[in-house]
Design a protein around this motif. Structure first.
Motif, PDB file in Angstrom:
ATOM      1  N   ARG A   1       0.836  -1.204   0.000  1.00  0.00           N
ATOM      2  CA  ARG A   1       0.000   0.000   0.000  1.00  0.00           C
ATOM      3  C   ARG A   1       0.872   1.257   0.000  1.00  0.00           C
TER       4      ARG A   1
ATOM      5  N   LEU B   1       3.123   9.159 -10.438  1.00  0.00           N
ATOM      6  CA  LEU B   1       2.348   9.231 -11.683  1.00  0.00           C
ATOM      7  C   LEU B   1       1.671  10.580 -11.820  1.00  0.00           C
ATOM      8  N   VAL B   2       1.073  11.063 -10.739  1.00  0.00           N
ATOM      9  CA  VAL B   2       0.416  12.377 -10.760  1.00  0.00           C
ATOM     10  C   VAL B   2       1.443  13.467 -11.060  1.00  0.00           C
TER      11      VAL B   2
ATOM     12  N   THR C   1       2.334   1.680  -3.423  1.00  0.00           N
ATOM     13  CA  THR C   1       1.272   2.040  -4.355  1.00  0.00           C
ATOM     14  C   THR C   1       0.981   3.530  -4.266  1.00  0.00           C
ATOM     15  N   VAL C   2       0.926   4.035  -3.039  1.00  0.00           N
ATOM     16  CA  VAL C   2       0.703   5.473  -2.835  1.00  0.00           C
ATOM     17  C   VAL C   2       1.853   6.268  -3.450  1.00  0.00           C
TER      18      VAL C   2
ATOM     19  N   SER D   1       7.006  -0.891 -12.019  1.00  0.00           N
ATOM     20  CA  SER D   1       6.225  -2.046 -11.566  1.00  0.00           C
ATOM     21  C   SER D   1       7.141  -3.231 -11.254  1.00  0.00           C
TER      22      SER D   1
ATOM     23  N   GLY E   1       3.824   5.298  -5.873  1.00  0.00           N
ATOM     24  CA  GLY E   1       3.716   5.189  -7.322  1.00  0.00           C
ATOM     25  C   GLY E   1       2.658   6.115  -7.900  1.00  0.00           C
ATOM     26  N   CYS E   2       1.489   6.168  -7.229  1.00  0.00           N
ATOM     27  CA  CYS E   2       0.415   7.066  -7.682  1.00  0.00           C
ATOM     28  C   CYS E   2       0.864   8.518  -7.599  1.00  0.00           C
ATOM     29  N   ALA E   3       1.571   8.850  -6.528  1.00  0.00           N
ATOM     30  CA  ALA E   3       2.055  10.224  -6.379  1.00  0.00           C
ATOM     31  C   ALA E   3       3.030  10.577  -7.503  1.00  0.00           C
TER      32      ALA E   3
ATOM     33  N   LEU F   1       6.523   3.029 -16.145  1.00  0.00           N
ATOM     34  CA  LEU F   1       5.592   2.229 -15.340  1.00  0.00           C
ATOM     35  C   LEU F   1       6.000   0.757 -15.314  1.00  0.00           C
TER      36      LEU F   1
END
Length: 472
Positions: free
Chosen positions: A8, A18-19, A11-12, A188, A14-16, A184
């Motif tokens: 988790r 990506l944004v 993932t956070v 990943s 990675g999302c950050a 990515l």
């Protein structure tokens, strides 16, 4: 485990990231687009300004409907250089000349008067669009009014397709998507490897915990590093060691209790059956009944001690602290055991009956500690020997020792002498009345008080037990 806190967390992250990448792309996209538009606007506005100035210089009122040849030449040259369409309209919006091959769209269309009004009012007009439906595709268009002697005589227009800008932005977008996909994929892969490595100790802990839950107390995990996971692994191993020790103690306890109960019960049953079936003659009944009575009392003592220990270990038996003179307690114990001392003709040495040994403790518990130690000394002292007491005060504690001569305790036995149901070697374990709980009870009661007890022996000639009490 893929849904663990580590996964988790990453993932956070990675999302950050990506944004952030999307925001960066949006910023770069806007920067490149605006720069391209500004560059194209500057080119077209500069060209329109030059042509408008040339037109004014070569304007002839008598031939206002005709575009001078110099202007035509300049328009074709700039059109070829800039890749743009140039055309001139009259003040009504009708096309007078165009660099496109005849017939072009400008010839059959009239520029909207509102556009001309904007150009005249602001000195120029700029748009990205279809020029009021004149173009089917999107064009960047600039327009300037042409003045002669302060009067607007015509308008010069320059239009260039936005295809080059769109192509640049499209290429930029494709490059970004390609980079994003590659990033990515790499992220990943790295995330999977990192998460797998980070969660591996957790999975091992989970597997070991499942084995532990099924009763496999030998399960341990390998400790690597000095992070939180390694600390958790060490804690787990410590817990497993404790559980294994407790399980062994439980198993030993059951076995020992079974043995301690079985021996007297077998004797009682055998003697009673012998009396009932006549195997034991009547003149022997009293003798064997006395043995039955002794074994029954032994069972009662064992059960009573076990119940008392059970209450202590469950926290039900609390120490009631008060100040008292330990010498008084010791005197009471000696008096209560006087018959046994006399029976073995034992001497007492080291007692000063006027001693003042003030302490703060539970008087009844300390009485039990003293009674067990003195009784133990009497039990293992040969007839006519001496039991010696000694006292000292160090570091705010009383050190009280009880020493008996006779058979000693081996070094190996000294390590386990305070364990429950433990009995020393055969030289000290021939007393069938011993349950192996006396010294364990002593150790437990002193532990409640935060005190200690130790034993020293040469293994042959003596055994000395020393315990502490808080001095007041």
């Amino acid at each position: 485990m893929r849904g663990s806190i580590f996964l988790r967390f990453f993932t956070v992250i990675g999302c950050a990231l990506l944004v952030m990448m999307l925001c960066s792309f949006g910023f770069i996209y806007a920067l490149v687009y605006n720069d391209s538009v500004e560059s194209q606007r500057s080119e077209l506005e500069g060209a329109c300004g030059i042509l408008a100035s040339q037109y004014a210089d070569n304007f002839e009122p008598a031939a206002s409907a005709t575009v001078p040849i110099e202007i035509r030449t300049s328009m074709y040259s700039m059109s070829a250089t800039l890749g743009a369409r140039f055309f001139i309209t009259n003040t009504s919006g009708g096309t007078m000349m165009c660099t496109e091959a005849y017939p072009c769209t400008h010839v059959y269309s009239t520029i909207d008067r509102e556009i001309l009004s904007f150009a005249k009012a602001d000195g120029q007009y700029t748009e990205i669009g279809h020029l009021d439906g004149l173009y089917s595709a999107t064009f960047f268009t600039c327009a300037r009014p042409i003045y002669y002697n302060g009067e607007c005589v015509a308008y010069i227009f320059a239009s260039k397709s936005t295809e080059s800008i769109d192509s640049l932005v499209s290429d930029l977008g494709r490059a970004f998507v390609t980079v994003l996909v590659i990033a990515l994929l790499i992220a990943s892969s790295l995330l999977y490897v990192l998460t797998y490595r980070l969660t591996l100790p957790i999975r091992r802990l989970t597997g070991a915990a499942k084995k532990l839950a099924k009763g496999d107390f030998s399960s341990r995990v390998t400790v690597k590093g000095h992070n939180e996971i390694s600390q958790l692994s060490e804690t787990f191993n410590t817990m497993a060691d404790s559980l294994e020790s407790l399980e062994k103690m439980r198993s030993d306890f059951v076995a020992n209790v079974s043995h301690e109960l079985k021996t007297p019960m077998t004797s009682i049953s055998g003697f009673v059956d012998g009396i009932l079936d006549g195997t034991i003659p009547a003149e022997k009944h009293s003798y064997y009944l006395s043995i039955v009575s002794s074994e029954t009392k032994r069972l009662a003592r064992l059960v009573k001690t076990l119940l008392y220990l059970s209450k202590i270990e469950a926290g039900e038996e609390k120490a009631n602290f008060s100040d008292f003179n330990y010498a008084d307690v010791l005197t009471e114990v000696i008096i209560s055991l006087e018959p046994r001392l006399s029976e073995k003709n034992l001497n007492i040495n080291g007692l000063e009956w006027d001693n003042v040994i003030m302490t703060c403790a539970d008087r009844d518990m300390i009485y039990q500690v003293t009674y067990n130690l003195v009784e133990n000394a009497i039990k293992y002292s040969p007839d006519g020997e001496t039991i010696t007491f000694s006292f000292s005060l160090r570091g705010g504690k009383h050190y009280i020792s009880v020493r008996n001569n006779g058979a000693g305790i081996s070094q190996e036995d000294c390590k386990h002498i305070f364990e429950r149901f433990y009995k020393a070697d055969k030289s000290r374990g021939l007393d069938s009345k011993s349950t192996g709980l006396g010294l364990y009870l002593v150790h437990t009661l002193l532990k409640i008080h935060g005190q200690t007890i130790s034993v020293t022996s040469d293994g042959k000639n003596f055994a000395e037990f020393t315990f502490t009490l808080e001095a007041v």
